[in-house]
Write a protein that holds these residues in place. Structure first.
Motif, short mmCIF file in Angstrom:
data_model
loop_
_atom_site.label_atom_id
_atom_site.label_comp_id
_atom_site.label_asym_id
_atom_site.label_seq_id
_atom_site.Cartn_x
_atom_site.Cartn_y
_atom_site.Cartn_z
N SER A 120 0.81 -1.22 0.00
CA SER A 120 0.00 0.00 0.00
C SER A 120 0.84 1.27 0.00
O SER A 120 0.36 2.35 -0.35
N LEU A 121 2.10 1.15 0.38
CA LEU A 121 2.99 2.30 0.49
C LEU A 121 4.29 2.00 -0.25
O LEU A 121 4.82 0.89 -0.15
N SER A 122 4.79 2.98 -1.00
CA SER A 122 6.04 2.77 -1.73
C SER A 122 6.97 3.96 -1.54
O SER A 122 6.52 5.08 -1.25
N ILE A 123 8.25 3.71 -1.71
CA ILE A 123 9.27 4.77 -1.66
C ILE A 123 9.63 5.14 -3.09
O ILE A 123 10.08 4.30 -3.87
N ASP A 124 9.43 6.41 -3.44
CA ASP A 124 9.74 6.88 -4.79
C ASP A 124 11.15 7.43 -4.90
O ASP A 124 11.81 7.28 -5.93
N LYS A 125 11.60 8.11 -3.84
CA LYS A 125 12.89 8.79 -3.92
C LYS A 125 13.41 9.07 -2.52
O LYS A 125 12.63 9.32 -1.59
N ILE A 126 14.72 9.04 -2.36
CA ILE A 126 15.36 9.39 -1.10
C ILE A 126 16.38 10.49 -1.38
O ILE A 126 17.24 10.35 -2.25
N THR A 127 16.26 11.60 -0.66
CA THR A 127 17.19 12.72 -0.81
C THR A 127 17.82 13.00 0.55
O THR A 127 17.11 13.25 1.53
N ASP A 128 19.14 12.96 0.59
CA ASP A 128 19.87 13.11 1.85
C ASP A 128 20.63 14.44 1.85
O ASP A 128 21.58 14.62 1.08
N ASP A 135 21.60 23.81 -0.08
CA ASP A 135 21.89 25.18 -0.54
C ASP A 135 22.74 25.94 0.47
O ASP A 135 23.52 25.36 1.22
N VAL A 136 22.59 27.26 0.51
CA VAL A 136 23.49 28.08 1.34
C VAL A 136 23.04 28.19 2.78
O VAL A 136 23.76 28.76 3.61
N THR A 137 21.87 27.67 3.12
CA THR A 137 21.36 27.87 4.48
C THR A 137 21.91 26.86 5.47
O THR A 137 21.95 27.12 6.67
N GLY A 138 22.31 25.68 4.99
CA GLY A 138 22.82 24.66 5.89
C GLY A 138 21.76 23.69 6.39
O GLY A 138 22.03 22.90 7.29
N TYR A 139 20.56 23.71 5.80
CA TYR A 139 19.49 22.80 6.22
C TYR A 139 19.94 21.35 6.06
O TYR A 139 20.47 20.96 5.02
N ARG A 140 19.73 20.54 7.11
CA ARG A 140 20.13 19.13 7.08
C ARG A 140 18.97 18.24 7.52
O ARG A 140 18.37 18.46 8.57
N SER A 141 18.69 17.23 6.71
CA SER A 141 17.64 16.27 7.03
C SER A 141 17.66 15.20 5.95
O SER A 141 18.24 15.38 4.88
N LEU A 142 17.04 14.07 6.25
CA LEU A 142 16.82 13.03 5.25
C LEU A 142 15.36 13.10 4.81
O LEU A 142 14.46 13.11 5.65
N HIS A 143 15.13 13.20 3.50
CA HIS A 143 13.78 13.26 2.96
C HIS A 143 13.47 11.98 2.20
O HIS A 143 14.24 11.57 1.32
N ILE A 144 12.35 11.37 2.53
CA ILE A 144 11.89 10.16 1.85
C ILE A 144 10.56 10.47 1.18
O ILE A 144 9.59 10.82 1.86
N LEU A 145 10.53 10.38 -0.14
CA LEU A 145 9.30 10.64 -0.88
C LEU A 145 8.51 9.34 -0.99
O LEU A 145 8.99 8.35 -1.53
N LEU A 146 7.28 9.38 -0.46
CA LEU A 146 6.42 8.20 -0.42
C LEU A 146 5.22 8.38 -1.35
O LEU A 146 4.82 9.52 -1.65
N SER A 147 4.63 7.27 -1.75
CA SER A 147 3.38 7.30 -2.52
C SER A 147 2.36 6.39 -1.84
O SER A 147 2.69 5.27 -1.42
N ARG A 148 1.14 6.91 -1.74
CA ARG A 148 0.04 6.10 -1.20
C ARG A 148 -1.26 6.55 -1.86
O ARG A 148 -1.62 7.72 -1.82
N GLY A 149 -1.93 5.61 -2.47
CA GLY A 149 -3.23 5.91 -3.07
C GLY A 149 -3.18 6.99 -4.13
O GLY A 149 -4.15 7.73 -4.30
#
Length: 424
Positions: A120-128, A135-149
């Motif tokens: 029912s849930l899939s991972i489309d993309k992972i951006t680390d 960019d220039v701000t220094g934002y840090r996080s792991l983003h996981i793009l999911l699809s559902r329905g």
């Protein structure tokens, strides 16, 4: 009403560029955007519940909450980027906070394994964004793009320090009046947060920032504080976690036991205080009706922020969206780097509500024997202070005010005049 992609995208362009024929078309575009947002709530809630169920078998501490993207954020993003409304991937978002950066990697592997076990849930993309920062701000996080329905959902996974940085820049952006994470504002302020993010990354990697790096960050902090202080709302930047707010929310929560409660939280950034908070229905229709109604009642151009957040426990929201509640200084950060480097996170020892009470007593000259009835102070002079009882208790504990009996008159402590003057 069935909405086509072209109709949704046309509404997005019209609202982002303020391009509509008349008021009727503007109302139609607003309705379409609200309906499109609402369609994300059910798959988002299902995903959050599933993540929570999976994480019961996860052996480290974590916090998880969901949110629907606010309308001003959506239209601003559409205006800033060459993207259509149906291409936005973060209208429905979920956030997981873990203890350390290494835990982010562990959790990613854990989630990938669980997703592979169902359909029912899939991972489309992972951006680390953790190693270099975005960019220039220094934002840090792991983003996981999911699809559902058929809907795209964004899952952010951060360590406590990464999240602390993100909440700090979020709060500062509102106070400063510039979207720092979008590279708006004075380069010194943006540079401060970028260097602070880099220093935090070094700490999480087991390396100490050099004395030179600390000094440079400290110099940027001094510059940035002067810039922020010059803004009209500079004092809101200081934050204090009001435990009375948390207690009130927990009491509401116990009366509404659900796997996930949707909360409407309304915050006034001009005063740094809550306007309202309440549990709304689990159904997308009921939750979105309340969301849209309050967005219209409390517009962003008047410094209000209305947010719809879903969580199993309100104490989790305090962690995942801490810039509303007051940003705590994390001890494990301060053990490794001087407090001066933290800059904007420095805690005030009284909350906004307590300062409002002090200011009212001060302007009305209620000192010593000249007091005001507690009921009058609460219901007349401070009727907009939602945290009145807990804030007054803080002032009493600090000896800044007197109260003659449990519900007796309240006045400022003359012996603490210097301290009172500093707060107001």
């Amino acid at each position: 009403m069935k909405l086509s992609k072209s109709k949704i995208d046309r509404a997005g362009v019209g609202l982002a560029k303020e391009n509509y024929r008349d008021a009727d078309e503007w109302i139609e575009y607003e309705y379409i955007l609200d309906e499109y947002r609402k369609a994300h709530l059910q798959p988002l809630t299902e995903t959050t519940l599933e993540l929570q169920q999976w994480l019961t078998g996860y052996e480290s501490d974590y916090y998880v909450a969901q949110r629907l993207k606010r309308k001003p954020q959506i239209t601003r993003k559409l205006g800033r980027l060459s993207v259509r409304l149906t291409q936005l991937q973060d209208i429905g978002g979920c956030r997981i906070i873990v203890e350390k950066n290494a835990d982010v990697d562990r959790l990613l592997n854990f989630i990938e394994q669980r997703v592979a076990e169902q359909s029912s849930l899939s991972i489309d993309k992972i951006t680390d964004y953790r190693d270099r920062g975005r960019d220039v701000t220094g934002y840090r996080s792991l983003h996981i793009l999911l699809s559902r329905g058929g809907y795209k959902l964004e899952l952010q996974v951060r360590s406590r320090i990464q999240h602390y940085w993100s909440e700090s820049i979020e709060r500062t952006s509102v106070v400063y009046g510039h979207y720092l994470k979008e590279s708006e504002g004075d380069p010194a302020v943006i540079g401060y947060f970028q260097r602070l993010s880099d220093a935090f990354f070094e700490l999480e990697s087991g390396r100490e920032p050099s004395a030179k790096e600390r000094l440079e960050i400290d110099e940027l902090k001094i510059q940035s504080e002067a810039i922020i202080a010059a803004s009209e709302k500079g004092r809101v930047l200081s934050s204090h976690v009001n435990e009375g707010i948390i207690k009130t929310l927990v009491e509401k929560e116990t009366r509404n036991p659900n796997p996930i409660n949707n909360w409407i939280i309304i915050f006034d950034w001009s005063t740094g205080a809550f306007v309202s908070w309440d549990i709304v229905g689990r159904s997308p229709e009921e939750a979105m009706d309340a969301y849209v109604r309050n967005e219209n009642l409390y517009p962003v151009d008047k410094d209000f922020e209305v947010v719809l957040i879903g969580s199993s426990k309100i104490a989790t929201v305090r962690r995942t969206h801490s810039h509303y509640f007051g940003i705590e200084t994390y001890d494990n950060v301060l053990e490794n780097i001087e407090e001066s480097i933290i800059g904007f996170s420095k805690r005030m020892d009284i909350d906004v509500g307590a300062r409002q009470i002090l200011l009212k007593l001060h302007t009305k000259h209620f000192w010593g024997d000249k007091g005001v009835a507690t009921s009058t102070l609460k219901n007349h002079f401070c009727q907009n202070v939602l945290t009145f009882d807990s804030s007054l208790e803080v002032l009493l504990q600090k000896g800044l005010v007197y109260q003659n009996g449990p519900n007796g008159p309240v006045s400022l402590n003359i012996k603490m005049r210097n301290e009172v003057e500093q707060y107001v």
